[in-house]
Scaffold this motif. Sequence first.
Motif: not given
Length: 159
Positions: A72-98
Motif C-alpha cells: 500500500x506504500x507504493x513508490x513512484x518507480x520514476x522517483x527511484x531513478x532520482x539523481x541530485x544535480x547538486x551532488x554530482x562529484x567523485x566523492x558522491x559517486x564513490x559513495x554510491x558505488x560503495x
Amino acid sequence: MSYKSILIDQITACYNDKSWFVPIDEILIDVTAKEAAFESERKQTIWSIVNHLIYWNEKWLERFISEKIELDNVVNNDDTFYLDPNCINEHEWKETLIRLKNIFSSWIEALEQCEESKLVKVIPTYYGAAWWGVVSNLCIHNAYHIGQIMLLKKQIREK
C-alpha cells in the motif's frame, strides 16, 4: 543444487562474477562521476540507473529479512531513478558505488544465512509468489538494467 545456491550464483553474476555478461562491478570500475551523470537522449544516466538498482535491492532485502511486504506504500518507480544535480562529484559517486557493493554483499550474506525452507515459503501478500521466485526476478531486473548501463557506457565512450 538448491534454490539458495542458484540465487547466490545469480546475485554474484550480476555484481562481480563475469559469466554470461559483464557484471556491474566490472562495468563501473573506471566510470567517472561525470560519465555516470551524463544524460542520454532518453534522459537516462548510469548513475540514476544505479540509484534505481540500489533502491529496489535494498527494499527487497528489507522485505526478505523482515518478511513484511506492504504494497500500500507504493513508490513512484520514476522517483527511484532520482539523481541530485547538486551532488554530482567523485566523492558522491564513490559513495554510491560503495552502497551498490554493500547491497549485493548483504544479499549474498542474507541468502547464505537463510534456511532453504524460507526460499520456498509463499508470500501471500505478494501474489502468492515464493521467495525464491521473487529473488530470482530481482536478479533478472538487475541484469536488465546492467545491460542498459553497459550500453550507456559504450555510448558515452564513443562520443
